[in-house]
Design an enzyme around this catalytic site. Structure first.
Site, short mmCIF file in Angstrom:
data_model
loop_
_atom_site.label_atom_id
_atom_site.label_comp_id
_atom_site.label_asym_id
_atom_site.label_seq_id
_atom_site.Cartn_x
_atom_site.Cartn_y
_atom_site.Cartn_z
N CYS A 381 0.83 -1.20 0.00
CA CYS A 381 0.00 0.00 0.00
C CYS A 381 0.87 1.25 0.00
O CYS A 381 1.45 1.59 -1.03
CB CYS A 381 -0.99 -0.03 1.17
SG CYS A 381 -2.40 1.03 0.86
N HIS A 507 -3.54 -4.82 0.36
CA HIS A 507 -2.97 -5.36 1.60
C HIS A 507 -2.99 -6.88 1.59
O HIS A 507 -3.91 -7.49 2.15
CB HIS A 507 -3.76 -4.84 2.82
CG HIS A 507 -3.55 -3.39 3.08
ND1 HIS A 507 -2.51 -2.91 3.86
CD2 HIS A 507 -4.23 -2.31 2.64
CE1 HIS A 507 -2.58 -1.58 3.90
NE2 HIS A 507 -3.61 -1.20 3.17
N GLU A 509 -1.38 -8.85 3.27
CA GLU A 509 -1.20 -9.44 4.61
C GLU A 509 -2.53 -9.90 5.23
O GLU A 509 -2.53 -10.74 6.13
CB GLU A 509 -0.50 -8.43 5.54
CG GLU A 509 -1.28 -7.18 5.92
CD GLU A 509 -1.10 -6.01 4.97
OE1 GLU A 509 -0.77 -6.26 3.78
OE2 GLU A 509 -1.29 -4.85 5.37
N1 GLN Z 1 -1.94 6.86 2.86
C1 GLN Z 1 -2.00 6.10 1.66
C2 GLN Z 1 -3.34 6.25 0.95
O1 GLN Z 1 -4.30 6.64 1.54
C3 GLN Z 1 -1.69 4.63 1.91
C4 GLN Z 1 -2.73 3.96 2.70
C5 GLN Z 1 -2.26 2.65 3.29
O2 GLN Z 1 -1.08 2.36 3.31
N2 GLN Z 1 -3.20 1.87 3.78
O3 GLN Z 1 -3.43 5.97 -0.22
#
Ligand code: GLN
Length: 537
Positions: A381, A507, A509
């Site tokens: 992410c 994600h 994970e």
């Molecule tokens: N802050 C980033 C976004 O909103 C990444 C979000 C995250 O890592 N979950 O796109």
């Protein structure tokens, strides 16, 4: 339908969630279909707006619900399918009740905690029962007995259990038996008091699971049995596990917890065969190989903030018969001392998700170090956005390239806000959330790792790769190996001619289990191990 309620006493962080999850593992391995559910007494409608400092990681489900991290344990330990029904906060309960009141559903009545709030809570248990079609529903009540805010939940489950009858509903109380150094012994009084508190409310636990650092000897068990009014064999020693949380199901099995549950609930099932689970533990305790993985973040030192990430890395290790030493690197330390001094010698570098600009430059330095020194890199992410910014600045030479999240005035916003987010003003539950399909490109590392061309992964973000820069990146050898099926949103990037450099907007994970390591984590650990091994030769 059978119901098990798990409560906690004395202090928080006793591992109620793990106890519930590990019991789920055992019951599944007795051939039962299990569903797990968590009630949280706080007033947030969901934990999505809480900082990891407050509440640890926010765990995301397929349907996009932002939930408590205990639901991550439920999914890792069992095969239960979780949805928005499986996590209920006081905030959600009151919101539902107040919306009903405004609609006129209670017309003419005074709306009260009992019965309206408690009914709402009980309805949620029934909803999970109906949706999951499980044989057993395990409901964990967050917080500690004695908390004012937990009372409506306890009253609701008391009434519910009474209606179901003792052969269909039971209570497990997880409590703490501290070792007092000065006295040189374990003390049972806090447990007695927390059980007394429960009994005052009308809940009589069937099993007491005693968290302790030292073995709970026979005398102490007898004492707890006598003063807490449970049979001797229902006083369980839940000693701190030696190596891994995945030992929990085996520990509960040794203490015959699943047998006690089956006896109480009249479930006639053969003993659980845990041979496959024992093999996982063997790989965790005595792996063939070892590797050190650096996780570069800003919530370092906070064990719960990257819970699923750490677990998925460990699963990746299990998949390679490789023990993983997690090295938690504070991104701001990299800013202060340089990447080399903090990252040298690591088998792999992982940059997890995150929000806010603290530590961002350190993470970018970590990505650069991994790329330039052929150290396997996995970005999750924010970790993908970081890899993109790093490449833009240091390979494409786009000065001050950044994410619009961190530098709205950047001349090269290579990461920009998702179109769908531009009009969003409210913060709760409004990110791009949940499982979305992703199309993988031919001849990419991603497709090779997944062994498929269409995958589904869970998201939680507001920003994305800025497509105005796609050509520039492609020409310089940056590969967009996964996109949304319409090709518009970048989901995975990779850099070829590198032992392993891959990052994703989602994600992964959240989809990893000890017995089904996620392909990206499995590949990452394999590459990291090979890299470390090569160096050794
Ligand atoms: N802050 C980033 C976004 O909103 C990444 C979000 C995250 O890592 N979950 O796109």
């Amino acid at each position: 339908m059978k119901y098990i309620f798990v409560t906690g006493g004395v202090v928080s962080s006793l591992g109620k969630g793990l106890t519930a999850a590990a019991l789920g593992t055992l019951l599944e391995n007795r051939g039962l279909k299990v569903a797990l559910q968590k009630f949280d007494p706080y007033l947030n409608v969901d934990p999505g707006t809480m900082s990891p400092f407050q509440h640890g990681e926010v765990y995301v489900l397929d349907d996009g619900t932002e939930t408590d991290l205990d639901l991550g344990h439920y999914e890792r330990f069992t095969h239960t399918q979780l949805t928005r029904l499986n996590n209920l906060t006081s905030g959600r309960v009151y919101l539902n009740v107040i919306e009903k009141e405004r609609r006129g559903d209670y017309l003419g009545k005074t709306v009260q905690v009992i019965p309206h709030v408690t009914d709402e809570i009980q309805q949620r248990i029934l909803d999970v029962a109906a949706e999951s079609k499980a044989d057993v529903i395990i409901t964990e009540i967050g917080g500690t007995t004695g908390d004012i805010e937990g009372l409506p939940f306890l009253e609701a489950i008391r009434e519910f259990a009474l209606e179901q009858g003792p052969q269909n509903a039971m209570f497990i109380h997880v409590t703490y038996v501290p070792f007092i150094k000065a006295a040189g012994e374990l003390k049972t009084k806090p447990t007695q008091q927390s059980v007394a508190k429960l009994r005052e409310i009308g809940i009589f636990p069937n099993i007491i699971a005693c968290r302790c650092e030292k073995p709970l000897d026979k005398d102490l068990r007898q004492k707890i049995s006598m003063f807490c009014n449970v049979p001797f064999e229902a006083v369980i020693e839940a000693k701190d596990v030696d190596h891994s949380i995945y030992e929990m199901p085996l520990m509960l099995q040794r203490e015959r917890v699943d047998q006690l549950v089956c006896d109480q609930l009249r479930l006639d099932r053969p003993a659980a065969n845990m041979a496959h689970w024992q093999e996982i533990i063997r790989k965790l305790i005595a792996p063939q190989h070892r590797v050190r993985i650096g996780v570069v973040g800003k919530y370092i030192g906070l064990q719960d903030a990257y819970k699923s990430v750490y677990e998925a890395v460990i699963h990746g290790g299990v998949g390679n018969d490789c023990g993983v030493e997690l090295v938690q690197v504070d991104a701001e330390d990299i800013e202060r001392h340089g990447a080399e001094s903090k990252l040298k010698g690591l088998g792999g570098i992982l940059v997890p998700g995150g929000f806010g600009d603290r530590g961002i430059e350190g993470k970018i330095m970590a990505a650069q170090y991994a790329r330039e020194n052929n150290v396997p890199y996995l970005g999750l992410c924010l970790g993908m956005q970081i890899a993109t910014i790093e490449f833009a600045r240091n390979v494409l030479k786009l000065e001050r390239a950044h994410s619009a999240e961190f530098d709205p005035a950047s001349p090269h916003p290579v990461i920009a806000m998702l179109d769908s987010q531009l009009k969003v003003t409210k913060k709760g539950g409004t990110m791009r959330l949940g499982a979305q399909p992703c199309q993988l490109g031919m001849d990419t590392l991603a497709a090779k790792l997944y062994g498929a061309f269409v995958i589904k992964e869970r998201h939680r973000h507001r920003f994305e790769f800025n497509n105005n820069y796609r050509d520039k990146f492609t020409k310089a050898g940056f590969v967009f190996s996964g996109t949304s099926p319409d090709g518009k949103l970048v989901e995975i990037i990779e850099i070829p001619n590198h032992p392993f450099y891959i990052a994703c907007q989602f994600h992964p994970e959240f989809l990893s289990k000890p017995d089904q390591p996620h392909p990206l984590f499995k590949g990452f650990i394999s590459a990291a191990h090979q890299k470390a091994h090569q160096k050794a030769l």
